[in-house]
Design a protein around this motif. Structure first.
Motif, mmCIF file in Angstrom:
data_model
loop_
_atom_site.group_PDB
_atom_site.id
_atom_site.type_symbol
_atom_site.label_atom_id
_atom_site.label_comp_id
_atom_site.label_asym_id
_atom_site.label_seq_id
_atom_site.Cartn_x
_atom_site.Cartn_y
_atom_site.Cartn_z
ATOM 1 N N LYS A 1 88.158 24.245 14.118
ATOM 2 C CA LYS A 1 88.718 23.564 15.282
ATOM 3 C C LYS A 1 89.797 22.563 14.850
ATOM 4 O O LYS A 1 89.799 22.079 13.731
ATOM 5 C CB LYS A 1 87.638 22.814 16.063
ATOM 6 N N SER A 2 90.697 22.283 15.799
ATOM 7 C CA SER A 2 91.720 21.256 15.566
ATOM 8 C C SER A 2 91.128 19.880 15.822
ATOM 9 O O SER A 2 89.982 19.758 16.276
ATOM 10 C CB SER A 2 92.923 21.491 16.478
ATOM 11 N N THR A 3 91.881 18.854 15.543
ATOM 12 C CA THR A 3 91.367 17.480 15.702
ATOM 13 C C THR A 3 91.237 17.083 17.161
ATOM 14 O O THR A 3 90.468 16.185 17.502
ATOM 15 C CB THR A 3 92.291 16.491 14.998
ATOM 16 N N GLY A 4 91.987 17.716 18.062
ATOM 17 C CA GLY A 4 92.011 17.237 19.438
ATOM 18 C C GLY A 4 91.113 17.989 20.390
ATOM 19 O O GLY A 4 91.235 17.804 21.599
ATOM 20 N N LYS B 1 87.523 21.157 20.862
ATOM 21 C CA LYS B 1 86.329 21.811 20.336
ATOM 22 C C LYS B 1 86.436 23.331 20.517
ATOM 23 O O LYS B 1 87.277 23.813 21.283
ATOM 24 C CB LYS B 1 85.076 21.274 21.016
ATOM 25 N N ALA C 1 84.344 15.393 15.819
ATOM 26 C CA ALA C 1 85.706 14.883 15.663
ATOM 27 C C ALA C 1 86.320 15.384 14.361
ATOM 28 O O ALA C 1 85.624 15.648 13.383
ATOM 29 C CB ALA C 1 85.697 13.353 15.685
ATOM 30 N N GLY C 2 87.653 15.525 14.362
ATOM 31 C CA GLY C 2 88.361 15.949 13.165
ATOM 32 C C GLY C 2 88.332 17.458 12.980
ATOM 33 O O GLY C 2 87.919 18.228 13.841
ATOM 34 N N TYR C 3 88.800 17.891 11.799
ATOM 35 C CA TYR C 3 88.793 19.309 11.474
ATOM 36 C C TYR C 3 87.387 19.718 11.003
ATOM 37 O O TYR C 3 86.882 19.184 10.025
ATOM 38 C CB TYR C 3 89.797 19.626 10.373
ATOM 39 N N ASN C 4 86.803 20.669 11.708
ATOM 40 C CA ASN C 4 85.473 21.161 11.332
ATOM 41 C C ASN C 4 85.390 22.668 11.624
ATOM 42 O O ASN C 4 86.095 23.173 12.499
ATOM 43 C CB ASN C 4 84.376 20.428 12.098
ATOM 44 N N TYR D 1 90.143 25.377 21.004
ATOM 45 C CA TYR D 1 91.103 24.626 20.189
ATOM 46 C C TYR D 1 90.980 25.055 18.712
ATOM 47 O O TYR D 1 90.252 24.440 17.937
ATOM 48 C CB TYR D 1 90.854 23.111 20.328
ATOM 49 N N GLN E 1 92.317 26.166 14.792
ATOM 50 C CA GLN E 1 93.256 25.692 13.774
ATOM 51 C C GLN E 1 93.156 26.632 12.568
ATOM 52 O O GLN E 1 92.065 26.908 12.059
ATOM 53 C CB GLN E 1 92.925 24.264 13.336
#
Length: 250
Positions: free
Chosen positions: A176-179, A181, A201-204, A231, A233
């Motif tokens: 996922k992106s930072t902004g 889920k 939150a953050g890249y996960n 979202y 990434q």
């Protein structure tokens, strides 16, 4: 034995009497031959009583043993007789006790290598090498194919199409992106089989795996659950991937 002896003795006595009578007659005849005529012989007297049994004679000397005669010549061998008829089989005897277990036999000769059965193959791995961003709620079309054994993955549709019935394993990993889920589903013929979620939150990243029993023509793909959980990434590091392979054919 006794009767035989008596008979012999009687015969001897009779012969002696006759001999005496003849001698007397001859003497008388000679004495008065010149002046007398021979008289008529008298009537024989009665037999006298048997005499007493004489003493037993001495045992005779045993003769010498004769020499053994020579062995006769061996006769000719006779002809073989004909084979006799087979007898009637006897009754089956009782079962004997079980014997001891024998020693293990020696290892046999190694056989020739058999031919390997042809194994059906189906496997693939695909990734996003560029950022998909907020992906539509439709089959995810991964832009890079790492492997596609048997060509089960269709890059144009983003779907795996089963051509070999059997049991398959599928795995998906999404980042996922930072902004926002993500919530990614693995679907079979449009029905959700498994999902993976990440909203920290953050890249996960999040991953999941599923085992599916498929028949020829079944389709499997990945898809965002809805427009609020899409979202994604990825980049050249390939954070988003989708893989599958045939575990065993039916």
């Amino acid at each position: 034995m006794y009767l035989r002896f008596n008979m012999m003795l009687t015969i001897v006595i009779q012969i002696s009497i006759i001999y005496v009578i003849k001698s007397a007659a001859q003497t008388n005849s000679e004495a008065c031959n010149s002046c007398c005529t021979a008289g008529v012989p008298g009537i024989p007297g009665n037999h006298g009583n048997p005499g007493a049994i004489g003493p037993q004679g001495m045992n005779g000397i045993q003769g010498m043993k004769g020499e053994q005669g020579l062995n006769g010549e061996q006769g000719m061998k006779g002809d073989n007789g004909s084979n006799g008829l087979d007898g009637i089989p006897g009754k089956l005897g009782p079962t004997g006790p079980q014997g001891l277990i024998g020693l293990p036999g020696a290892n046999g000769v190694k056989g020739e290598k058999g031919e390997q059965a042809s194994q059906q193959k189906s496997a693939f791995s695909v990734v996003f090498t560029s950022n998909p961003g907020r992906h539509d709620t439709s089959p995810m079309k991964y832009n890079t194919i790492i492997s596609n054994v048997g060509n089960p993955y269709n890059k144009e549709t983003g779907k795996f199409v089963c051509t070999i019935p059997g049991v398959y394993v599928f795995q998906v990993t999404s980042m996922k992106s930072t902004g926002g889920k993500i919530l990614t589903a693995i679907k079979k013929n449009g029905n959700i089989q498994m999902t993976t979620r990440m909203d920290a939150a953050g890249y996960n990243s999040a991953s999941t795996m599923v085992v599916l029993d498929l028949v020829s023509g079944d389709e499997v793909w990945t898809e965002p659950y809805n427009s609020g959980t899409n979202y994604y990434q990825s980049d050249s590091n390939r954070y988003c991937s989708f893989s599958g392979f045939l575990l065993y054919a039916a």
